[in-house]
Scaffold this motif. Structure first.
Motif, PDB file in Angstrom:
ATOM      1  N   THR A  74       0.864  -1.178   0.000  1.00 17.78           N
ATOM      2  CA  THR A  74       0.000   0.000   0.000  1.00 17.78           C
ATOM      3  C   THR A  74       0.900   1.228   0.000  1.00 17.78           C
ATOM      4  OG1 THR A  74      -1.567  -1.236   1.337  1.00 17.78           O
ATOM      5  CG2 THR A  74      -1.908   1.135   1.182  1.00 17.78           C
ATOM      6  N   TYR A  75       0.734   2.074  -1.003  1.00 11.92           N
ATOM      7  CA  TYR A  75       1.533   3.297  -1.089  1.00 11.92           C
ATOM      8  C   TYR A  75       0.664   4.479  -0.696  1.00 11.92           C
ATOM      9  CZ  TYR A  75       4.629   0.377  -3.890  1.00 11.92           C
ATOM     10  OH  TYR A  75       5.458  -0.615  -4.319  1.00 11.92           O
ATOM     11  N   GLY A  76       1.271   5.470  -0.084  1.00 12.63           N
ATOM     12  CA  GLY A  76       0.468   6.624   0.321  1.00 12.63           C
ATOM     13  C   GLY A  76       1.302   7.866   0.490  1.00 12.63           C
ATOM     14  N   VAL A  77       0.582   8.972   0.643  1.00 16.33           N
ATOM     15  CA  VAL A  77       1.216  10.265   0.831  1.00 16.33           C
ATOM     16  C   VAL A  77       0.698  10.851   2.146  1.00 16.33           C
ATOM     17  CG1 VAL A  77      -0.548  11.388  -0.607  1.00 16.33           C
ATOM     18  CG2 VAL A  77       1.617  12.530  -0.229  1.00 16.33           C
ATOM     19  N   ILE A  78       1.570  11.517   2.876  1.00 19.12           N
ATOM     20  CA  ILE A  78       1.183  12.072   4.183  1.00 19.12           C
ATOM     21  C   ILE A  78       0.342  13.326   3.959  1.00 19.12           C
ATOM     22  CG2 ILE A  78       2.028  12.961   6.395  1.00 19.12           C
ATOM     23  CD1 ILE A  78       2.749  10.015   5.794  1.00 19.12           C
ATOM     24  N   THR A  79      -0.833  13.336   4.571  1.00 18.50           N
ATOM     25  CA  THR A  79      -1.693  14.507   4.409  1.00 18.50           C
ATOM     26  C   THR A  79      -1.804  15.308   5.705  1.00 18.50           C
ATOM     27  OG1 THR A  79      -3.631  13.193   4.959  1.00 18.50           O
ATOM     28  CG2 THR A  79      -3.103  13.431   2.628  1.00 18.50           C
ATOM     29  N   GLU A  80      -1.417  14.719   6.828  1.00 17.36           N
ATOM     30  CA  GLU A  80      -1.469  15.466   8.081  1.00 17.36           C
ATOM     31  C   GLU A  80      -0.522  14.806   9.069  1.00 17.36           C
ATOM     32  OE1 GLU A  80      -1.660  18.255   9.485  1.00 17.36           O
ATOM     33  OE2 GLU A  80      -3.750  18.613   8.955  1.00 17.36           O
ATOM     34  N   ALA A  81       0.098  15.617   9.891  1.00 18.37           N
ATOM     35  CA  ALA A  81       0.965  15.084  10.945  1.00 18.37           C
ATOM     36  C   ALA A  81       0.385  15.536  12.275  1.00 18.37           C
ATOM     37  CB  ALA A  81       2.389  15.599  10.764  1.00 18.37           C
ATOM     38  N   GLU A  82       0.320  14.627  13.237  1.00 17.20           N
ATOM     39  CA  GLU A  82      -0.356  14.934  14.497  1.00 17.20           C
ATOM     40  C   GLU A  82       0.499  14.450  15.668  1.00 17.20           C
ATOM     41  OE1 GLU A  82      -3.587  12.484  13.388  1.00 17.20           O
ATOM     42  OE2 GLU A  82      -4.868  14.138  12.780  1.00 17.20           O
ATOM     43  N   ALA A  83       0.281  15.059  16.826  1.00 18.86           N
ATOM     44  CA  ALA A  83       0.975  14.624  18.045  1.00 18.86           C
ATOM     45  C   ALA A  83       0.076  14.892  19.231  1.00 18.86           C
ATOM     46  CB  ALA A  83       2.300  15.362  18.195  1.00 18.86           C
ATOM     47  N   VAL A  84       0.166  14.034  20.261  1.00 19.55           N
ATOM     48  CA  VAL A  84      -0.685  14.199  21.442  1.00 19.55           C
ATOM     49  C   VAL A  84      -0.004  13.546  22.634  1.00 19.55           C
ATOM     50  CG1 VAL A  84      -2.003  12.053  21.221  1.00 19.55           C
ATOM     51  CG2 VAL A  84      -3.123  14.086  22.162  1.00 19.55           C
ATOM     52  N   TYR A  85      -0.352  14.006  23.831  1.00 21.86           N
ATOM     53  CA  TYR A  85       0.070  13.310  25.041  1.00 21.86           C
ATOM     54  C   TYR A  85      -0.950  12.223  25.313  1.00 21.86           C
ATOM     55  CZ  TYR A  85       3.770  16.405  26.740  1.00 21.86           C
ATOM     56  OH  TYR A  85       4.927  17.088  26.913  1.00 21.86           O
ATOM     57  N   GLU A  86      -0.537  10.997  25.187  1.00 22.75           N
ATOM     58  CA  GLU A  86      -1.439   9.912  25.499  1.00 22.75           C
ATOM     59  C   GLU A  86      -1.475   9.813  27.013  1.00 22.75           C
ATOM     60  OE1 GLU A  86      -1.708   6.269  22.674  1.00 22.75           O
ATOM     61  OE2 GLU A  86      -0.309   5.860  24.274  1.00 22.75           O
TER      62      GLU A  86
ATOM     63  N   GLU B  26     -12.632  30.615  -1.297  1.00 21.83           N
ATOM     64  CA  GLU B  26     -12.613  30.035  -2.636  1.00 21.83           C
ATOM     65  C   GLU B  26     -12.268  28.542  -2.563  1.00 21.83           C
ATOM     66  OE1 GLU B  26     -13.414  31.218  -5.494  1.00 21.83           O
ATOM     67  OE2 GLU B  26     -12.494  29.862  -6.938  1.00 21.83           O
ATOM     68  N   ALA B  27     -11.335  28.217  -1.680  1.00 22.58           N
ATOM     69  CA  ALA B  27     -10.863  26.837  -1.598  1.00 22.58           C
ATOM     70  C   ALA B  27     -11.971  25.870  -1.199  1.00 22.58           C
ATOM     71  CB  ALA B  27      -9.705  26.729  -0.602  1.00 22.58           C
ATOM     72  N   GLU B  28     -13.028  26.390  -0.567  1.00 23.25           N
ATOM     73  CA  GLU B  28     -14.112  25.512  -0.124  1.00 23.25           C
ATOM     74  C   GLU B  28     -15.108  25.215  -1.242  1.00 23.25           C
ATOM     75  OE1 GLU B  28     -14.102  23.910   2.692  1.00 23.25           O
ATOM     76  OE2 GLU B  28     -12.180  24.879   3.043  1.00 23.25           O
ATOM     77  N   ARG B  29     -14.958  25.876  -2.381  1.00 30.28           N
ATOM     78  CA  ARG B  29     -15.957  25.699  -3.440  1.00 30.28           C
ATOM     79  C   ARG B  29     -15.832  24.347  -4.134  1.00 30.28           C
ATOM     80  NH1 ARG B  29     -18.493  30.584  -4.876  1.00 30.28           N
ATOM     81  NH2 ARG B  29     -17.478  32.381  -3.943  1.00 30.28           N
ATOM     82  N   ALA B  30     -16.937  23.992  -4.775  1.00 29.98           N
ATOM     83  CA  ALA B  30     -17.007  22.669  -5.405  1.00 29.98           C
ATOM     84  C   ALA B  30     -15.973  22.508  -6.512  1.00 29.98           C
ATOM     85  CB  ALA B  30     -18.406  22.453  -5.975  1.00 29.98           C
TER      86      ALA B  30
ATOM     87  N   MET C 151      -9.423  18.335  -4.505  1.00 29.44           N
ATOM     88  CA  MET C 151      -8.378  18.396  -3.473  1.00 29.44           C
ATOM     89  C   MET C 151      -8.855  17.644  -2.236  1.00 29.44           C
ATOM     90  SD  MET C 151      -6.426  21.941  -3.513  1.00 29.44           S
ATOM     91  CE  MET C 151      -7.533  23.273  -3.663  1.00 29.44           C
ATOM     92  N   LEU C 152      -7.937  17.109  -1.453  1.00 30.01           N
ATOM     93  CA  LEU C 152      -8.287  16.501  -0.179  1.00 30.01           C
ATOM     94  C   LEU C 152      -8.588  17.624   0.805  1.00 30.01           C
ATOM     95  CD1 LEU C 152      -5.334  13.983   0.077  1.00 30.01           C
ATOM     96  CD2 LEU C 152      -7.658  13.482  -0.607  1.00 30.01           C
ATOM     97  N   PRO C 153      -9.410  17.349   1.825  1.00 27.51           N
ATOM     98  CA  PRO C 153      -9.704  18.405   2.805  1.00 27.51           C
ATOM     99  C   PRO C 153      -8.435  19.024   3.384  1.00 27.51           C
ATOM    100  CG  PRO C 153     -11.089  16.487   3.180  1.00 27.51           C
ATOM    101  CD  PRO C 153     -10.132  16.102   2.092  1.00 27.51           C
ATOM    102  N   SER C 154      -7.436  18.177   3.630  1.00 28.94           N
ATOM    103  CA  SER C 154      -6.204  18.702   4.213  1.00 28.94           C
ATOM    104  C   SER C 154      -5.466  19.593   3.212  1.00 28.94           C
ATOM    105  CB  SER C 154      -5.310  17.547   4.651  1.00 28.94           C
ATOM    106  OG  SER C 154      -5.050  16.707   3.548  1.00 28.94           O
TER     107      SER C 154
ATOM    108  N   PRO D 295      -4.173  14.474  -5.039  1.00 28.29           N
ATOM    109  CA  PRO D 295      -3.398  15.613  -5.511  1.00 28.29           C
ATOM    110  C   PRO D 295      -2.028  15.644  -4.821  1.00 28.29           C
ATOM    111  CG  PRO D 295      -5.118  16.346  -4.009  1.00 28.29           C
ATOM    112  CD  PRO D 295      -5.331  14.880  -4.222  1.00 28.29           C
ATOM    113  N   LEU D 296      -1.025  16.073  -5.548  1.00 35.72           N
ATOM    114  CA  LEU D 296       0.326  16.113  -4.998  1.00 35.72           C
ATOM    115  C   LEU D 296       0.783  17.558  -4.883  1.00 35.72           C
ATOM    116  CD1 LEU D 296       1.910  13.338  -7.204  1.00 35.72           C
ATOM    117  CD2 LEU D 296       1.105  13.126  -4.865  1.00 35.72           C
ATOM    118  N   VAL D 297       1.590  17.816  -3.871  1.00 37.62           N
ATOM    119  CA  VAL D 297       2.131  19.159  -3.702  1.00 37.62           C
ATOM    120  C   VAL D 297       3.552  19.158  -4.265  1.00 37.62           C
ATOM    121  CG1 VAL D 297       2.725  20.955  -2.054  1.00 37.62           C
ATOM    122  CG2 VAL D 297       0.712  19.538  -1.679  1.00 37.62           C
ATOM    123  N   VAL D 298       3.801  20.068  -5.187  1.00 35.78           N
ATOM    124  CA  VAL D 298       5.133  20.123  -5.800  1.00 35.78           C
ATOM    125  C   VAL D 298       5.666  21.552  -5.717  1.00 35.78           C
ATOM    126  CG1 VAL D 298       4.586  18.285  -7.433  1.00 35.78           C
ATOM    127  CG2 VAL D 298       4.268  20.650  -8.116  1.00 35.78           C
ATOM    128  N   THR D 299       6.966  21.670  -5.819  1.00 32.35           N
ATOM    129  CA  THR D 299       7.555  23.004  -5.919  1.00 32.35           C
ATOM    130  C   THR D 299       8.218  23.099  -7.280  1.00 32.35           C
ATOM    131  OG1 THR D 299       9.606  22.217  -4.951  1.00 32.35           O
ATOM    132  CG2 THR D 299       8.002  23.164  -3.452  1.00 32.35           C
TER     133      THR D 299
END
Lengths: 319, 582
Positions: free
Chosen positions: B50-62, B518-522, B527-530, B553-557
């Protein structure tokens, strides 16, 4: 297991109703010393509040345990049903490294016990759980006695944890000390069902400010030192709210206990809980509450444990 | 695998075929856009990656139960807790294609090398063209099949203006396209790009080195990673309209650059032959009432009545085709002496004057119904009024003195500077050139050579609301251009203001920084929500790219350009920033 050996034993059933059904009981109450003759002259005759002294002890370990009745058992004996319980306990220590400014949980241990009443010798079947159930028995026949047996097992395990962490930490136990060896450990008792001090001395307890303690005292027949500490001033609280009773082994030299008492008076208020977060505040200490939460989690999901138990008993019946 | 291990698939919540989370190892990290791979043992199938791209990074005190526990853990240290860092993964691919979710607890590794190519489907792209760099500095590709019409066509670029991302990206893309003949394949040499410069004079320096290029750290390395030498466009021609009121001297209407800029204009003959009158009526209000009726009739009549004038090759005169040799219409070769003409049509004002004779006779007699298509007199007046207005705004683009047709075949890239023109005149030029390009391809019926059109402010030419000849044509290009090899690279600030038919046909969608509303429009549903949440934070030089070959969608520079984008950036003649390069 050989078929022949099963035949000779009564069949065990796991009851369908809630395991916690039955008399609620705090076996620790039994450990609280009865009111007796109190010696208040151990430390000083000058009975006034004393300020705590933080000697900067680098590591403090809070030791505690939690337990749960997983299921009630019934032994179908020709002479009549025999009661039993399956229970799990978890013990451990929350170690507070004051220099590194962080805490972690250490020495976690889980124990599972099938306790049968009436001194029965049946062995509980193997359950697919880690760790598995050990079987023990008690001559008692009342349900409270079964729980007491489990509780004692837990207290013993707590004692082992305390001894282990005492090597590099100052130990504070939740509840009365379960003393296996005379280590510099302090028990912190939240509730006050018995008033030990004579009335004029009790006034000193009421006069305590946070981070202050009473002088030491001993209770006869109960070979331990005791003292009271005020953790916090509770808004709208009575004179005894925010007070814990501490105790230390009677085998320790008095001078050492005075040092421990001074230390607890200074350090315990630092870990007192907040009333808006914990109904048992401030006596239910923050590390203890967090430790209990984690230990409860480590005992395993009760529904899954119960299901595993029923499965194991069912399998043995089918075999 | 274990060397690249960064964590394990989170097991406290469900993994799905679209998304799962990774619990990170103590010593590892994953950031947005990183690519990962998980191997799952599937019963009866074997290993599924399974290949994937990171869309969000999170951290928490468990273990923290209340927000204030944070102080108890981090500041006082009295509460045991574990810092847990996780990353959210959007699945890009499963290989083999057995759509099962990744197993909880499985090892998660960074996708590098061949695994990275697989995560981005580069192994399946027959014609991969670099379209930017990933977070890891390696190129991200787009399948050219989805741009050049084989499987899809067109590109749509959105983003707020001022960050100069849209045009910059379009040019970057063109540079990649024109530098990759081996990917473009047959017809690459004859690839024609038509670019309109609609704002400033940013695009008038594409052939000049940028003297700030070397000051941009990493730019040279980035171009080299993309496999293209950092050089300006080698083959560009610049065209600009003639300056007004410049007398007989025809000079380009540009501010900063004159040298190398050619003047374009249309002769009255071409204006009539190519039906350019249509593009004088591009305002939304021009499509109302009966103006299109009379306009169409006039176009028809002009073609029949227009006859050449001796000695003036671009000019025409109007004469009744009944007098023509065939008695029906004048041929291109027929000529009359200038002295016989009522009005010699040498520019737009004279054309309007000639039309007035038929539409609004001086003697007050009724207009000729053959010219008016029997519309109401008021409509005739409105038609003439608009024609007068057009004559004032774009009259200088119609001149009989010389043939200044834009030669799109002269170079790979043709830049047409229309920034100095009135909006109506801009629409006229765009319309005329698009028509010419499209018609050329329609006539040949060949997809190759490819013809690429870059048009910014697409919302002006193909607005969501209203109709008009320009919008119709852009929709036509969007729908049919793919098979004819006419490819539109459209840019707009807000996709929601552009005709949906044009957007929907763009196989490759790109956005730079977006206004958050604008980004919220149909229109940005791809695009992914993130990604949407991030779109308002994108820096210049960072784009989100979506293409049919990759489901997320991919983010490129894309790197700083080696060509100048302003006069100040143009390297002095004596100073060659590419000295030493071979």
């Amino acid at each position: 297991m050989a078929v022949g050996s099963i035949r000779r034993m009564a069949r065990i059933f796991v009851e369908g109703w809630s395991p916690e059904y039955g008399a609620p009981l705090d076996p620790d109450e039994a450990l609280a010393p009865a009111e007796g003759s109190v010696d208040t002259s151990i430390e000083t005759e000058d009975w006034t509040p004393r300020d705590g002294i933080d000697d900067g002890v680098p590591r403090i370990a809070f030791v505690d345990g939690v337990r749960r009745v997983d299921a009630r058992l019934t032994l179908d004996d020709p002479s009549g049903p025999v009661a039993g319980i399956c229970g799990t306990f978890a013990v451990g220590a929350a170690v507070w490294d004051r220099e590194a400014v962080r805490s972690w949980v250490a020495h976690e241990r889980i124990g599972r016990w099938a306790v049968l009443a009436g001194g029965r010798s049946e062995t509980f079947p193997v359950v697919a759980l880690e760790p598995p159930y050990d079987t023990t028995t008690t001559p008692d026949t009342d349900p409270a006695g079964l729980i007491r047996t489990l509780h004692t097992k837990m207290r013993t395990a707590e004692g082992h944890v305390a001894t282990a962490v005492a090597e590099d930490s100052f130990v504070i136990a939740d509840g009365p000390l379960n003393e296996l060896a005379p280590v510099p450990a302090v028990g912190s008792i939240k509730s006050h069902r018995v008033t030990y001090l004579p009335p004029e001395r009790n006034a000193v307890v009421a006069a305590l400010r946070p981070r202050q303690r009473t002088p030491l005292f001993t209770i006869s027949e109960y070979r331990r030192y005791s003292w009271y500490v005020r953790l916090a001033d509770l808004h709208g609280g009575h004179a005894w709210s925010g007070i814990v009773r501490c105790e230390a082994s009677g085998q320790l030299p008095a001078a050492e206990v005075i040092r421990l008492a001074d230390r607890t008076a200074a350090v315990l208020p630092l870990v007192a809980s907040e009333p808006h977060l914990d109904p048992r505040a401030p006596q239910n200490l923050v590390p203890i509450a967090a430790l209990e939460r984690q230990l409860r989690h480590r005992m395993g999901e009760p529904g899954l444990v119960y299901r595993a138990l029923r499965e194991a008993v069912h399998e043995r019946m089918a075999s | 695998m274990s060397d690249d291990r960064v964590g394990r698939v989170l097991g406290s919540e469900h993994t799905t075929t679209a998304e799962f989370r990774v619990v990170l190892e103590e010593e590892e990290y994953l950031q947005l856009d990183d690519l990962i791979v998980v191997r799952t043992e599937v019963p009866k199938v074997g290993e599924v990656r399974t290949y994937g791209v990171i869309t969000e990074a999170e951290a928490v005190y468990e273990g923290a139960q209340y927000e204030s526990d944070t102080h108890r853990i981090a500041e006082l240290g009295i509460m045991p807790a574990a810092k847990v860092r996780t990353a959210r993964v959007a699945v890009t691919r499963v290989d083999p294609e057995v759509w099962v979710s990744a197993d909880p607890g499985e090892e998660v590794a960074r996708a590098t090398g061949e695994e990275r190519r697989k995560a981005l489907y580069a192994d399946e792209m027959e014609r991969p063209l670099p379209i930017g760099l990933g977070r890891d500095g390696a190129p991200v590709h787009v399948d050219l099949d989805f741009f050049d019409g084989r499987k899809g066509g067109h590109m749509s670029i959105s983003g707020i203006s001022g960050v100069a991302t849209k045009t910059s990206f379009a040019l970057f893309f063109l540079r990649m396209l024109t530098s990759a003949p081996e990917v473009v394949g047959s017809g690459a040499a004859n690839l024609r790009v038509l670019v309109f410069n609609v704002k400033g004079e940013d695009l008038l320096w594409l052939d000049r080195p940028n003297r700030l290029f070397d000051a941009h750290e990493g730019a040279r390395e980035a171009w080299s990673a993309l496999g293209v030498g950092p050089a300006p466009f080698p083959s560009v021609r610049f065209w600009a309209p003639p300056r007004r009121q410049s007398g007989d001297v025809v000079v380009p209407d540009t501010g900063g650059r004159f040298e190398g800029v050619e003047v374009f204009s249309w002769t009255p003959r071409a204006f009539i032959d190519q039906d350019l009158l249509e593009f004088c009526f591009t305002d939304a209000s021009d499509a109302k009432n009966q103006i299109p009726f009379i306009r169409e009739r006039v176009q028809l009549q002009l073609k029949r009545w227009a006859v050449g004038v001796d000695g003036m090759p671009g000019a025409v005169a109007l004469r009744d085709p009944a007098q023509a040799p065939d008695g029906h219409a004048w041929s291109r070769d027929d000529r009359i002496p200038a002295t016989q003409a009522d009005v010699v049509i040498a520019d737009l004002p004279s054309l309007v004057r000639a039309l007035e004779i038929h539409l609004e006779p001086d003697d007050g007699s009724e207009a000729d119904p053959a010219w008016t298509a029997r519309v109401m007199p008021g409509t005739v007046a409105a038609f003439l009024r608009r024609l007068h207005a057009a004559s004032a705004r774009l009259g200088h683009l119609i001149r009989a003195d010389a043939d200044r047709r834009i030669d799109r075949g002269a170079a790979n890239v043709t830049v047409v500077a229309i920034q100095s023109l009135h909006e109506q005149a801009q629409r006229f030029v765009v319309g005329a050139l698009l028509r010419e390009t499209f018609k050329e391809k329609e006539d040949t019926g060949q997809r190759l050579p490819l013809s690429v059109i870059v048009l910014d402010e697409l919302n002006k030419y193909a607005p969501r609301e209203g109709t008009g000849p320009l919008k119709d044509m852009l929709i036509d290009i969007a729908q049919r251009g793919r098979s004819l090899g006419v490819l539109l690279v459209g840019a707009q600030q807000t996709a929601s203001r552009v005709a949906p038919e044009v957007l929907e046909n763009a196989a490759i969608r790109v956005t730079g920084r977006l206004d958050s509303a604008e980004a919220e429009r149909a229109e940005y549903g791809w695009m992914l929500p993130s990604t949407r949440a991030r779109a308002r934070l994108l820096k210049p030089g960072t784009m989100v790219v979506s293409q049919p070959a990759i489901p997320v969608p991919l983010v490129v520079t894309f790197p700083f350009p080696p060509w100048a984008t302003r006069k100040e950036e143009v390297a002095d003649a004596g100073e060659d920033p590419f000295a030493g390069l071979t």
